[in-house]
Design an enzyme around this catalytic site. Structure first.
Site, mmCIF file in Angstrom:
data_model
loop_
_atom_site.group_PDB
_atom_site.id
_atom_site.type_symbol
_atom_site.label_atom_id
_atom_site.label_comp_id
_atom_site.label_asym_id
_atom_site.label_seq_id
_atom_site.Cartn_x
_atom_site.Cartn_y
_atom_site.Cartn_z
ATOM 1 N N CYS A 36 0.758 -1.164 0.061
ATOM 2 C CA CYS A 36 0.226 0.020 -0.057
ATOM 3 C C CYS A 36 0.765 1.218 -0.009
ATOM 4 C CB CYS A 36 -0.786 0.098 1.155
ATOM 5 S SG CYS A 36 -2.215 -1.292 1.276
ATOM 6 N N ILE A 37 1.486 1.499 -1.095
ATOM 7 C CA ILE A 37 2.440 2.902 -1.119
ATOM 8 C C ILE A 37 1.816 4.075 -1.508
ATOM 9 C CG2 ILE A 37 4.753 1.600 -1.051
ATOM 10 C CD1 ILE A 37 4.566 1.734 -4.002
#
Lengths: 409, 105
Positions: free
Chosen positions: B104-105
């Site tokens: 989840c960047i």
């Protein structure tokens, strides 16, 4: 003779080929590169095609122009890698053994992963701009479009060039303004992320640009399917967003050959040491560019910074030493913001994009996280630098590791 | 250091508001995090996901992505979103006492 095999002749593979070809002793090393395609695309240029700023010729050159003389080039699809046997099977029937392997097989869009995306509206009212075909089809559609609901949707992360969808939104605002129909186009940016971008400070600043440009933002929207009959996208929790034109950034995945080899994660990306760039499970395999599972951006600039590190580590490993150079996740992206301006961001694994000047502290000429004309020129100049320097493995005046100099905390 | 008071216990949080120490977690902590995320009651199906996530984290050092969850937890995507509205991978990781998934960047 020792055998070095490079899989994939995109940005990362071609750069590595040129760099290594310059330093490895030809009497000791046999270098082979495999790629199924004959054309090299300047992928950052795809963004400009729908708006008729670039044409196909601007972003396409034969791959053979960038292969150094003496390289063995094999034009074939890869069937699979057998890392335990140190060999690669090709679709053309050839079997290639290697002492060292560099995997640069990249990532590509997979619209098939989303129900109803590649269906009857595909390339009629639904387009991607991550392929030459999609970008050109979208250009032809936009020529005659009179306005309506434009939805720009990111399917899921990670994607190549995470800023490109925002740039598409900014350029749309400019394009329709120039055309005199901006009031007839509702631009809606729909993302699974909690904000406009992946990193908090840049996300806030870029979010403000969206507001300023009158672009609607919907966050935390995870698309489940496309309803082709009613022309809307539907999320997993049944929120619906109608569109007249859907510009999609489909799921990105690594090459199928990686899946066939049993070497990838659930998106076919290869587990890679984030600092040394060596494959986690194999000592004689390195991975570079979009093919890795690293939490860095999937972008040409990242592959470029990685190539310096990989070169150093490769030279260490072949001499029996430990890889010492450390990749820091450095990425550098020009964000085209429309009306002849651009924004620049520079960041790595640990430091999010910050305001400041780049590359010379206090001087620039580029400004970080600010909209300037100079940043736009940087972006336009970059295509020239790409074809003439970057892809040939020549030096650019930017350090591979990120620098805090010039950045404001 | 950010901390949170749960049922009389002071727990350390990381920068993302997730539990800092894996071993501070127990089922009561999970219930409290769930309430913060707007999930009033954790059902048997929630627990399948939470336990799968903790097992996965112990083995691989990272919370699994939504794709991996769908493939391996036995709960399909549609249901995952029903159980953990908006962001199942992130929400379930928080409730399971894990850091935010690296994907989840």
């Amino acid at each position: 003779m020792k055998k070095l095999l490079i899989l994939g002749a995109g940005t990362a593979g071609t750069m590595m080929l040129n760099k290594l070809n310059n330093v490895l002793d030809k009497n000791e090393w046999l270098i082979t590169i495999v790629d199924q395609h004959e054309k090299h695309y300047y992928q950052p240029g795809f963004l400009f095609i729908p708006f008729n700023i670039y044409n196909c010729k601007d972003v396409t050159k034969p791959k053979r122009d960038f292969y150094p003389t003496g390289t063995t080039v094999i034009n074939s699809e890869i069937d699979k890698i057998e890392p335990k046997e140190n060999r690669v099977l090709l679709k053309n029937g050839q079997v290639l053994g290697y002492d060292y392997l560099i995997i640069a097989t990249g990532a590509k869009i997979k619209p098939e992963e989303t129900e109803g995306l590649k269906d009857k509206l595909w390339y009629k009212n639904i387009f991607d701009f991550y392929t030459i075909e999609g970008a050109c089809a979208l250009r032809d559609f936009l020529k005659h479009w009179e306005g309506g609901k434009l939805v720009i949707n990111i399917t899921e992360m990670p994607i190549k060039c995470p800023v490109a969808p925002l740039e598409f939104a900014f350029l749309s605002d400019w394009f329709f303004t120039e055309k005199g129909i901006r009031d007839k186009v509702d631009i809606h940016f729909v993302t699974p992320l909690p904000g406009a971008f992946t990193k908090p400070r840049a996300s806030a600043i870029l979010g403000d640009f969206l507001i300023k440009k009158n672009i609607r933002l919907t966050t935390e929207f995870n698309i489940a399917r496309v309803d082709n009959d009613e022309m809307k996208i539907v999320s997993w929790d049944e929120t619906e967003i109608p569109f007249d034109l859907l510009v999609t950034i489909p799921t990105n995945m690594g090459d199928e050959a990686i899946a066939r080899s049993g070497m990838g994660n659930e998106l076919n990306y290869i587990p890679t040491d984030p600092h040394t760039l060596r494959a986690k499970n194999y000592e004689n395999i390195f991975v570079i560019g979009d093919a890795t599972d690293l939490p860095s951006s999937k972008a040409g600039s990242v592959a470029h910074f990685q190539s310096d590190i990989l070169l150093e580590n490769f030279l260490c490993v072949i001499e029996g030493r430990k890889p010492r150079a450390k990749f820091d996740g450095h990425a550098n992206c020009f964000i085209e913001s429309g009306f002849g301006k651009g924004i620049l961001i520079d960041f790595n694994y640990d430091t999010e994009p910050l305001p400041g000047k780049f590359p010379l502290p206090g001087i620039g000429p580029f400004s970080l996280l600010e909209e300037t004309k100079m940043n736009h020129y940087g972006k336009i100049m970059f295509r020239w630098a790409y074809w003439n320097f970057l892809i040939k493995g020549l030096e650019l005046p930017i350090e591979s590791n990120m620098s805090m100099a010039g950045k404001r905390l | 250091m950010e901390t949170i008071d749960f049922i009389g216990r002071k727990l350390e949080l990381d920068a993302d508001g997730h539990l800092k120490n894996f071993n501070d977690w127990d089922k009561e902590v999970a219930q409290e995090f769930a309430k913060l995320e707007g999930i009033n009651e954790l059902t048997e199906r929630h627990w399948i996901v939470i336990e799968y996530m903790r097992k996965e984290f112990k083995e691989n050092g990272d919370a699994p992505s939504i794709r991996k969850l769908t493939k391996e937890s036995g709960v399909d995507t549609k249901e995952l979103y029903a159980l953990f509205p908006k962001g199942p991978a992130k929400k379930a990781a928080k409730i399971a006492g894990l850091p935010k998934p690296k994907g989840c960047i």
